[in-house]
Scaffold this active site. Sequence first.
Site, PDB file in Angstrom:
ATOM      1  N   PRO A  81       8.077 -23.836   6.792  1.00 54.41           N
ATOM      2  CA  PRO A  81       7.587 -24.093   8.158  1.00 54.41           C
ATOM      3  C   PRO A  81       7.621 -25.562   8.577  1.00 54.41           C
ATOM      4  CG  PRO A  81       5.743 -23.803   6.665  1.00 54.41           C
ATOM      5  CD  PRO A  81       6.967 -23.635   5.828  1.00 54.41           C
ATOM      6  N   CYS A  82       8.817 -26.103   8.780  1.00 51.61           N
ATOM      7  CA  CYS A  82       8.909 -27.508   9.197  1.00 51.61           C
ATOM      8  C   CYS A  82       8.360 -27.687  10.617  1.00 51.61           C
ATOM      9  CB  CYS A  82      10.335 -28.019   9.071  1.00 51.61           C
ATOM     10  SG  CYS A  82      11.544 -27.040   9.955  1.00 51.61           S
TER      11      CYS A  82
END
Lengths: 184, 257
Positions: free
Chosen positions: B163-164
């Site tokens: 989850p950047c």
Amino acid sequence: MTTTVTDINWRLADDTDAAFSDLVRSLQDGIFSGALQLTRNRHDAEDVTQETFVRVYRALTGYDQQRIRNLELRTWTWTIALNLCRNRARTRSRRPEVSGVDLDRPVTNSDPGLIAADAADLEIWRGRLSRVSAPQRTAVVLHHVVGLPHVEIAEITGRTESTTRSDLRRGLAALRKIIEEESS
Amino acid sequence: MTNDTITQKLEQLATNAPHGLLDEVLDAVGILADEFTLVDGPTGPAYVSWSRAGVTAYVPQAIVASPEDFAAQHPRPADYVEAPPRRLAGHLDRALETGMLGKLAVDLDALGEFQRKVLEKCAEIPPGEIRPYGWIAREIGNPGAVRAVGTALGSNPIPVLIPCHRVVRSDGMIGKYAWGSAMKRELLRGEGLDPNIIEETARRGIRVVGTETTGIYCYPTCRHAKRSFSRYRVDFRSAADAEDSGYRACKVCRPAA
């Protein structure tokens, strides 16, 4: 067949990665069938077959296009495979036998429906062939099990074609004698 | 037994190579093709690819429309399949549903060590929470490498699953995203966060918040900060400010070194 082989040479020269799986597909059954008789068990045969193709790939990536186009792919691959079978037999004979493991059980997931030859049969013939001299055994397996022509076997083993023919003749005679002794 | 019977028997010893041997070989020499399929993700349909080791890429269909386009832009050969293998399917569904990797294996072998560390750290951020780039840099023991962390996340091959989008600028603004900041905001909204409120808080200069009753300060989106009642909440402009007021850093979101 001839056109396919030539075709794969050109495709390998053009893009080794893209054509390599077709090369493995076309040769793996033969190499594995032969290795089953030229090594001591199924486990070794799988190892040898896999290692053969890994070496083939590494060699191909170092060759220029012209060289790949001119390769006798099956003969060349078998030269590598036969060496590995011999090395395997040598290192294994110096080591004690692995016990408690069924080395004839498939290592990788194999589809039992695909296996033509009966495991017990393989074992019996491997026993018989192991009593034939190495050059004769190699010739018999490569010709009768794998289906290679005399000239190709001569190329692979580095012997002359006439020696290969006599290896085959004597190998079969030796096998017949071994089988006769079994029933007496 | 006659010679003919013997040769006939020998011919019958010919057999098939084990199923799977080809894949073993291709994997050993590093050219085994990935497989990929279409899944339903938080931004709609998306292509997910995997190797034998784990997931290798995630691309929304809005970015890459057809399987052919996906295969063309994928760094390795890739074959389209109808569904993921059973060993992967359950973990993949769960990861997409929960927003955490959980037991889903990812294959980051093709990446450099630094990027791998950044992405592994990023994967620890739970859904509904955000951390600044500097947090990752600090956590992986490279506090000066804030820009490099940004670059590493910018080329994350498995966005959404890694989850950047939960990593934001150090001034608290949402910042850029490989597929545009609108999608980053949409992803955060999908996890119950309001990007406008986050940026409003940032504009007011608030970086960390403390809870009077516990004496602990957190990042504003930390689940522990969100849990505390607003009347006990104290806003701070920096971790140092909070420390000066006698607060200690939360051990879960770790807002300070």
